[in-house]
Design an enzyme around this catalytic site. Sequence first.
Site, PDB file in Angstrom:
ATOM      1  N   SER A 129       0.796  -1.237   0.000  1.00  0.00           N
ATOM      2  CA  SER A 129       0.000   0.000   0.000  1.00  0.00           C
ATOM      3  C   SER A 129       0.817   1.271   0.000  1.00  0.00           C
ATOM      4  O   SER A 129       0.525   2.205   0.745  1.00  0.00           O
ATOM      5  CB  SER A 129      -0.964   0.019   1.187  1.00  0.00           C
ATOM      6  OG  SER A 129      -1.950  -0.932   0.999  1.00  0.00           O
ATOM      7  N   ASP A 175      -7.081  -0.603   2.579  1.00  0.00           N
ATOM      8  CA  ASP A 175      -5.712  -0.073   2.609  1.00  0.00           C
ATOM      9  C   ASP A 175      -5.654   1.292   3.285  1.00  0.00           C
ATOM     10  O   ASP A 175      -4.845   1.530   4.178  1.00  0.00           O
ATOM     11  CB  ASP A 175      -5.144   0.054   1.185  1.00  0.00           C
ATOM     12  CG  ASP A 175      -5.111  -1.276   0.465  1.00  0.00           C
ATOM     13  OD1 ASP A 175      -5.325  -2.315   1.128  1.00  0.00           O
ATOM     14  OD2 ASP A 175      -4.901  -1.273  -0.758  1.00  0.00           O
TER      15      ASP A 175
HETATM   16  C1  GLA Z   1      -6.082  -4.150  -2.667  1.00  0.00           C
HETATM   17  C2  GLA Z   1      -7.227  -3.162  -2.478  1.00  0.00           C
HETATM   18  C3  GLA Z   1      -7.969  -3.422  -1.167  1.00  0.00           C
HETATM   19  C4  GLA Z   1      -8.354  -4.902  -1.036  1.00  0.00           C
HETATM   20  C5  GLA Z   1      -7.165  -5.813  -1.355  1.00  0.00           C
HETATM   21  C6  GLA Z   1      -7.558  -7.265  -1.408  1.00  0.00           C
HETATM   22  O1  GLA Z   1      -5.097  -3.938  -1.704  1.00  0.00           O
HETATM   23  O2  GLA Z   1      -6.752  -1.843  -2.501  1.00  0.00           O
HETATM   24  O3  GLA Z   1      -9.098  -2.588  -1.075  1.00  0.00           O
HETATM   25  O4  GLA Z   1      -9.456  -5.209  -1.844  1.00  0.00           O
HETATM   26  O5  GLA Z   1      -6.552  -5.486  -2.585  1.00  0.00           O
HETATM   27  O6  GLA Z   1      -7.970  -7.711  -0.163  1.00  0.00           O
END
Ligand code: GLA
Length: 388
Positions: A129, A175
Site C-alpha cells: 500500500s 488499505d
Molecule cells: C487491494 C485493495 C484493497 C483490497 C485488497 C484485497 O489492496 O486496494 O481494497 O481489496 O486489494 O484484499
Amino acid sequence: MMKQQMLEHFTKVFGDAEGVEVFFAPGRVNLIGEHTDYNGGHVFPCALTIGTYGAARKRADRKLRFYSVNFPQSGVIESSLDELEPGRAIGWTSYPKGIMWAFAGRGMEMDCGLDLVIFGNIPNGSGLSSSASVEVLTGAVLRALYGFGVSNQDLALIGQYAENHYNGVNCGIMDQFAVAMGKKDNAIFLDTNTLNYEYAPIALEGAKIVIACSNKKRGLADSKYNERRSECEQALAELQKVCGIKTLGDLTEEQFEQYKDAVKSPVRQRRARHAVYENRRTLRAVEALKNNEIALFGQLMNDSHVSLRDDYEVTGIELDTLAEEAWKIEGVIGSRMTGAGFGGCTVSIVKDEAIDAFIEKVGKAYKDKIGYAADFYVVEIGDGPQML
Ligand code: GLA
C-alpha cells in the site's frame, strides 16, 4: 533522524527548509481477510513502521511543486491549484493531486499552493500500500497546514474516494483505513460494511511477521482486480434472487452451500465461495488470536492462501512458491499472500529461531524456480499518520 534527513532533502531541492513541517504515514500488511473489503466482509490488517515521509511548506502563490527522493530522474514536477481536475497529473503526483482534488470537492479548497518532497521506504510495487500511504500522508499534510477539520477516518475515506475516482482503481476501504487508523502493536479488525472496528493486540511471543516480496511486476493487477470485483457483484445479484442479502459478507458457509446454485457460472460460484469463506475465516482467526490459539490462526492464514489460489485465482506461481515453500519449514506458524495478489508479497508468522532458515530456504527455492530473487523483511506494527 528521518525528520532531519527530510529537511535536508527539502533544502537540496527547494533551497531552504524555513517553516517546513515533516510528516509520516505508514504502509500496511493484511494478516487475513483478503478480497473481502468490497464484498461487505471483514479484514484484519495492520500498519507498519515503514511508510512514506513528506516534507511540506505552503507557498504564497497557487503553484504546486512535487519532488520524490525515490524518483530523482523525474525532477521537480510543477503544477498548480488550477490544474487539479482528473487526468492532468504526471506519474506519482496523481496520488497527492487526487487528494487535493478530493478535499476541494468536499469544500476544503487550499487557498495557496505547496512544495512537497516525499520519500518512501516501502519496497516498490510490493503490495504494501505505498499508494494509500502517499494518499493518507497528503491528507495529513493538508489537515495540518491548511487547518482542515478532518479525522483520521475521514483521511481514509477521502483516500479511497481519490483512488476510485481520480486514479480509476476500484479498491475497497481496507488499505487507506489500515494506514490512517494504524496503532502500534495492534491489528485492526474492521467490518467493511459498517466501518465498525476494534483493535486487537498482536503479541507474538517468540515470533515475528516476515514479509516476502516476490519482485514480480504487477502489470495486470488493476484490470484483474476490477474483473474480480465485477464477478462478485454479478454473483451477488444472482444470490439476491433467492435470498435477502445485501452483501456476500452476510452469508454463512452453510447458507452459501444452500443457495450457491443460483450462481450460474462455476467460475463466479468459486469467486463468491472465496468471499464468503474468507470472511468467516477472518472472524474465526480473530477469535483464535483472542484465545491465544496462534497455531489455529496460522492454519487459517494457510487456508486463506489456498482459497485465493484455487477459488479466487489471484496468486500465480510466484506467490504460490513463496507460500508453499514456507509451509514446509518448521517454525512457520502461517503463510499467505497479502494484498491484491498477482505479484506483491506474502505475509508469514515465523518463530524467532526459524527466521534465518525461512529466509534462506524460501529464498533459495524461489530463486531456483522463478529465476530471480525474492526480498525478505522482518516488520513491526506501527502507528497511523503523524507530524514528526
Ligand atoms: C487491494 C485493495 C484493497 C483490497 C485488497 C484485497 O489492496 O486496494 O481494497 O481489496 O486489494 O484484499
